[in-house]
Scaffold this active site. Structure first.
Site, PDB file in Angstrom:
ATOM      1  N   LYS A  72      21.954   5.908 -14.529  1.00  0.00           N
ATOM      2  CA  LYS A  72      22.144   7.813 -15.242  1.00  0.00           C
ATOM      3  C   LYS A  72      23.337   7.292 -15.664  1.00  0.00           C
ATOM      4  O   LYS A  72      23.771   7.554 -16.865  1.00  0.00           O
ATOM      5  CB  LYS A  72      22.318   8.330 -14.358  1.00  0.00           C
ATOM      6  N   THR A  73      24.344   6.408 -15.332  1.00  0.00           N
ATOM      7  CA  THR A  73      25.865   6.315 -15.819  1.00  0.00           C
ATOM      8  C   THR A  73      25.719   5.732 -17.091  1.00  0.00           C
ATOM      9  O   THR A  73      26.587   6.298 -18.078  1.00  0.00           O
ATOM     10  CB  THR A  73      26.813   6.311 -14.939  1.00  0.00           C
ATOM     11  N   ASP A 117      28.977  14.301 -13.452  1.00  0.00           N
ATOM     12  CA  ASP A 117      28.182  13.105 -11.978  1.00  0.00           C
ATOM     13  C   ASP A 117      27.534  13.934 -10.862  1.00  0.00           C
ATOM     14  O   ASP A 117      28.724  14.571 -11.123  1.00  0.00           O
ATOM     15  CB  ASP A 117      28.930  11.588 -11.746  1.00  0.00           C
ATOM     16  N   THR A 166      21.371  12.984  -8.317  1.00  0.00           N
ATOM     17  CA  THR A 166      20.676  12.594  -6.733  1.00  0.00           C
ATOM     18  C   THR A 166      19.571  13.489  -6.451  1.00  0.00           C
ATOM     19  O   THR A 166      18.707  13.574  -6.037  1.00  0.00           O
ATOM     20  CB  THR A 166      21.137  11.689  -5.886  1.00  0.00           C
ATOM     21  N   ARG A 225      21.422  -1.434  -9.549  1.00  0.00           N
ATOM     22  CA  ARG A 225      23.008  -2.006  -8.880  1.00  0.00           C
ATOM     23  C   ARG A 225      22.675  -2.593  -7.945  1.00  0.00           C
ATOM     24  O   ARG A 225      24.066  -3.540  -7.601  1.00  0.00           O
ATOM     25  CB  ARG A 225      23.439  -0.313  -8.618  1.00  0.00           C
TER      26      ARG A 225
END
Length: 353
Positions: A72-73, A117, A166, A225
């Site tokens: 997402k980032t 975020d 999330t 990640r």
């Protein structure tokens, strides 16, 4: 994937210095062409951005939802890069007052991307201010208190808000409906993670074969990640205890050292399962009791370990508490107790709430 030599050199230098945070940032794709996986979201977002560029307009507000570590980032940074705009990064927990948000919004440049975020954790007053900012590019700044307070309208330049969450279900409908594009990030397939790992290995100047990448991908919990983090740890092992080349045997041995098993379960995951099976006969057992048994906070067990265990079919949530599935017993090599025997019936009565 068009990376220049200078970028590659920076990544390798950061890796040599052990700057994991810098390496993780440097490994992020820079445009949609480099971004691996999330085909539907990527294609839809590509249309949104291309259309905005052709119109010479600011891109619509974007909401990205999904589990941590899925990109997402990274996508928010790609949106800014594709639009040729600067990006401002903040988070919901950091905005506890409407004045905090007003200060950020009033300093935005025209076309700038604001990445927010964990947007679902923003305070309610700030959230209500955001409604008007997103829709009308205006905020009302309250001056004074009580009956003498006045609202001063402040015009904002057009900007693009990229919200990440999330827990999309916690967003109120008025906020969710103000986003022009909503994308849900899915977990990655093993073959997609292998592509991520090969790309990262090339940028890190690490030699890895197909079997080594597959071994790491299979233990990465569907998350890029985690795949990149495991790759860096396997790289360390290969550098110190092998010849620097990552193959299946080296990857498997390295991940065993770091307590990541063949299904991707780590120390906490296994501790939760072992407590559930060995102490409570497979459950049902209450979350608080289970957390005490593994020496962790309730929130840690619920938010860190449980989602993956449930997704893997190793644990189930029931009205009476957490219950291990037959797959959990098989994974740990244990035999479930006989129903109605002496194994867990008493424990279920004590800990089932």
């Amino acid at each position: 994937m068009n990376w220049d030599d200078e970028s590659d050199d920076r990544i390798v230098a950061a890796a040599a210095d052990g700057e994991d945070t810098a390496v993780e940032a440097a490994l992020r794709p820079k445009d949609l062409g480099e971004f691996v996986g999330q085909e539907k979201v990527r294609q839809q977002l590509d249309l949104v951005l291309k259309a905005a560029r052709q119109r010479g307009a600011t891109a619509d507000h974007v909401l990205l939802s999904g589990a941590p570590g899925l990109g997402k980032t990274t996508l928010s940074m790609i949106i800014a890069a594709e639009m040729g705009a600067p990006i401002r990064i903040t988070s919901g927990p950091a905005i506890q007052h409407a004045g905090d948000l007003a200060a950020i919004l009033s300093s935005l440049q025209e076309g700038e991307v604001l990445f927010l975020d964990e947007i679902h954790r923003m305070s309610r007053p700030a959230e209500e201010m955001l409604y008007m900012a997103m829709e009308d590019f205006r905020v009302d700044v309250i001056v004074g208190k009580g009956p003498g307070a006045t609202a001063i309208p402040l015009e904002l330049p057009p900007f693009t808000l990229v919200g990440a969450t999330t827990r999309a279900g916690l967003l109120p409908p008025p906020l969710r409906d103000r986003f022009g594009f909503t994308g849900h990030m899915e977990f990655y397939a093993p073959e997609e993670l292998e592509r991520v790992i090969h790309r990262s290995a090339r940028l890190l100047d690490v030699e890895i074969d197909t079997d080594g990448a597959a071994e790491i991908a299979g233990r990465s919990r569907g998350t890029p990640r985690i795949a990149n983090r495991l790759l860096r740890r396997v790289r360390d092992y290969a550098q110190v205890r092998a010849d620097g080349v990552i193959n299946r045997a080296v990857a498997g041995t390295a991940l065993k050292v770091y307590e990541v098993d063949e299904r991707g379960l780590d120390r906490l995951d296994r501790a939760v399962l072992e407590a559930l099976l060995k102490l409570f006969g497979g459950g049902p057992v209450g979350l608080s009791t289970l957390a005490v048994a593994v020496g962790e906070e309730r929130e840690t067990v619920e938010e860190v370990a449980e989602p993956f265990l449930v997704r893997e079919g190793l644990l189930a949530r029931t009205p009476r508490g957490r219950v291990a599935t037959p797959a959990a017993w098989a994974h740990l090599g244990l035999v479930p107790p006989q129903q109605g025997g002496n194994g867990s019936s008493g424990q279920q009565g004590l800990f089932g709430t």
